[in-house]
Motif scaffolding. Structure first.
Motif, PDB file in Angstrom:
ATOM      1  N   ARG A   1     -50.279  70.142  59.158  1.00  0.00           N
ATOM      2  CA  ARG A   1     -50.426  70.800  57.861  1.00  0.00           C
ATOM      3  C   ARG A   1     -49.543  70.144  56.792  1.00  0.00           C
ATOM      4  NH1 ARG A   1     -48.851  76.865  59.093  1.00  0.00           N
ATOM      5  NH2 ARG A   1     -47.093  75.744  60.019  1.00  0.00           N
TER       6      ARG A   1
ATOM      7  N   SER B   1     -53.016  71.420  52.543  1.00  0.00           N
ATOM      8  CA  SER B   1     -54.129  70.669  53.114  1.00  0.00           C
ATOM      9  C   SER B   1     -53.784  70.318  54.555  1.00  0.00           C
ATOM     10  CB  SER B   1     -54.411  69.398  52.304  1.00  0.00           C
ATOM     11  OG  SER B   1     -53.242  68.594  52.249  1.00  0.00           O
ATOM     12  N   TYR B   2     -54.701  69.611  55.189  1.00  0.00           N
ATOM     13  CA  TYR B   2     -54.497  69.161  56.567  1.00  0.00           C
ATOM     14  C   TYR B   2     -54.710  67.652  56.646  1.00  0.00           C
ATOM     15  CZ  TYR B   2     -54.956  74.095  57.859  1.00  0.00           C
ATOM     16  OH  TYR B   2     -54.784  75.452  57.964  1.00  0.00           O
ATOM     17  N   TYR B   3     -54.034  67.017  57.583  1.00  0.00           N
ATOM     18  CA  TYR B   3     -54.267  65.595  57.838  1.00  0.00           C
ATOM     19  C   TYR B   3     -54.010  65.325  59.317  1.00  0.00           C
ATOM     20  CZ  TYR B   3     -49.208  64.767  57.833  1.00  0.00           C
ATOM     21  OH  TYR B   3     -47.877  64.788  58.116  1.00  0.00           O
ATOM     22  N   SER B   4     -54.334  64.130  59.766  1.00  0.00           N
ATOM     23  CA  SER B   4     -54.224  63.794  61.189  1.00  0.00           C
ATOM     24  C   SER B   4     -53.137  62.750  61.421  1.00  0.00           C
ATOM     25  CB  SER B   4     -55.556  63.262  61.724  1.00  0.00           C
ATOM     26  OG  SER B   4     -56.554  64.263  61.647  1.00  0.00           O
ATOM     27  N   ARG B   5     -52.443  62.893  62.530  1.00  0.00           N
ATOM     28  CA  ARG B   5     -51.528  61.861  63.016  1.00  0.00           C
ATOM     29  C   ARG B   5     -51.981  61.495  64.426  1.00  0.00           C
ATOM     30  NH1 ARG B   5     -45.277  63.017  62.018  1.00  0.00           N
ATOM     31  NH2 ARG B   5     -45.274  60.819  62.670  1.00  0.00           N
TER      32      ARG B   5
ATOM     33  N   SER C   1     -53.224  70.828  67.674  1.00  0.00           N
ATOM     34  CA  SER C   1     -52.695  71.197  66.352  1.00  0.00           C
ATOM     35  C   SER C   1     -51.414  71.988  66.563  1.00  0.00           C
ATOM     36  CB  SER C   1     -53.715  72.020  65.563  1.00  0.00           C
ATOM     37  OG  SER C   1     -54.056  73.198  66.271  1.00  0.00           O
TER      38      SER C   1
ATOM     39  N   HIS D   1     -54.141  63.172  69.082  1.00  0.00           N
ATOM     40  CA  HIS D   1     -54.786  63.348  67.781  1.00  0.00           C
ATOM     41  C   HIS D   1     -54.335  64.714  67.272  1.00  0.00           C
ATOM     42  CE1 HIS D   1     -57.794  63.786  64.655  1.00  0.00           C
ATOM     43  NE2 HIS D   1     -58.140  62.524  64.836  1.00  0.00           N
TER      44      HIS D   1
ATOM     45  N   TYR E   1     -56.628  66.167  71.673  1.00  0.00           N
ATOM     46  CA  TYR E   1     -56.680  66.771  70.346  1.00  0.00           C
ATOM     47  C   TYR E   1     -55.855  68.049  70.354  1.00  0.00           C
ATOM     48  CZ  TYR E   1     -60.444  63.525  69.238  1.00  0.00           C
ATOM     49  OH  TYR E   1     -61.178  62.389  69.008  1.00  0.00           O
TER      50      TYR E   1
ATOM     51  N   THR F   1     -53.526  67.545  64.455  1.00  0.00           N
ATOM     52  CA  THR F   1     -53.830  68.085  63.136  1.00  0.00           C
ATOM     53  C   THR F   1     -52.555  68.700  62.576  1.00  0.00           C
ATOM     54  OG1 THR F   1     -56.126  68.545  63.746  1.00  0.00           O
ATOM     55  CG2 THR F   1     -55.234  69.721  61.844  1.00  0.00           C
TER      56      THR F   1
END
Length: 223
Positions: free
Chosen positions: A52, A29-33, A9, A48, A7, A50
């Protein structure tokens, strides 16, 4: 399969809008790839991340929001990191799609033969200078039935063309497109001789050593 998930970011630094190139640090916002990465030891590795989604502060820009980009690590919309793609590209060119897929199973890396073939097809062909000394030989699509022609730059020891057949017309047309060729190493196949004479009449033709040895061996054994 043993798997590991890391994990992480991105360091929250100001970024450029991909359209207007204005700097912004406003987060929408935030999302995951969750891309695949090269395996870690015997562990299949996924990231994983995080990521922006940013707001563009330029009111004249048509793009109101945009996803943070990582072009040197993870291309936009990609499902695998650049370093895994690079590894798979080297693998498929060293072996092939089927064998490369089997190797991936041993090192806990997910890649089917279709994936490896697709990566190979998306790879840009290297540029090369006009050849002067080439070798021409056939290769079997179906042994004894269909044959193509492989052309190799003998000074750089690399293939430069694959023709779908071994006809006089194909050889002649390819040679006319490459007028810099001075020396051609070939076997004694008649259509090659005729194609070279029509396509590169000034080139020196040389019978390759393998066929000379083979012909000599056949002649000695037949005595």
């Amino acid at each position: 399969q043993m798997a590991m998930v890391i994990y992480a970011s991105i360091i929250p630094l100001p970024v450029l809008c991909p359209d207007c190139h204005h700097i912004t640090n406003r987060v929408h916002s935030y999302y995951s790839r969750i891309p695949h990465d090269i395996s870690y030891g015997f562990y299949r590795l996924r990231l994983h991340l995080t990521v922006r989604r940013m707001r563009c502060v330029n009111q004249l820009c048509r793009r109101k929001t945009f996803a943070e980009r990582m072009p040197e690590f993870l291309p936009f919309h990609a499902q695998r990191t650049l370093r895994q793609t690079y590894f798979l590209k080297k693998l498929v060119f060293e072996v092939n799609g089927q064998a490369g897929s089997r190797i991936c199973q041993y090192i806990n890396m997910i890649a089917s033969s279709d994936t490896l073939t697709r990566i190979a097809r998306l790879t840009s062909l290297p540029t090369f200078s006009e050849p002067k000394v080439i070798g021409i030989d056939d290769w079997a699509l179906r042994k004894g039935i269909d044959y193509g022609t492989l052309i190799v730059d003998l000074e750089r020891h690399r293939p430069i063309a694959v023709l779908p057949d071994r006809t006089v017309e194909s050889i002649k047309n390819w040679l006319k497109e490459h007028p810099t060729i001075e020396v051609i190493c070939r076997d004694r196949y008649g259509d090659y001789i005729e194609g070279i004479q029509q396509g590169a009449p000034n080139a020196i033709q040389i019978t390759d050593r393998w066929h000379l040895r083979q012909n000599l061996s056949d002649a000695v054994q037949g005595m």
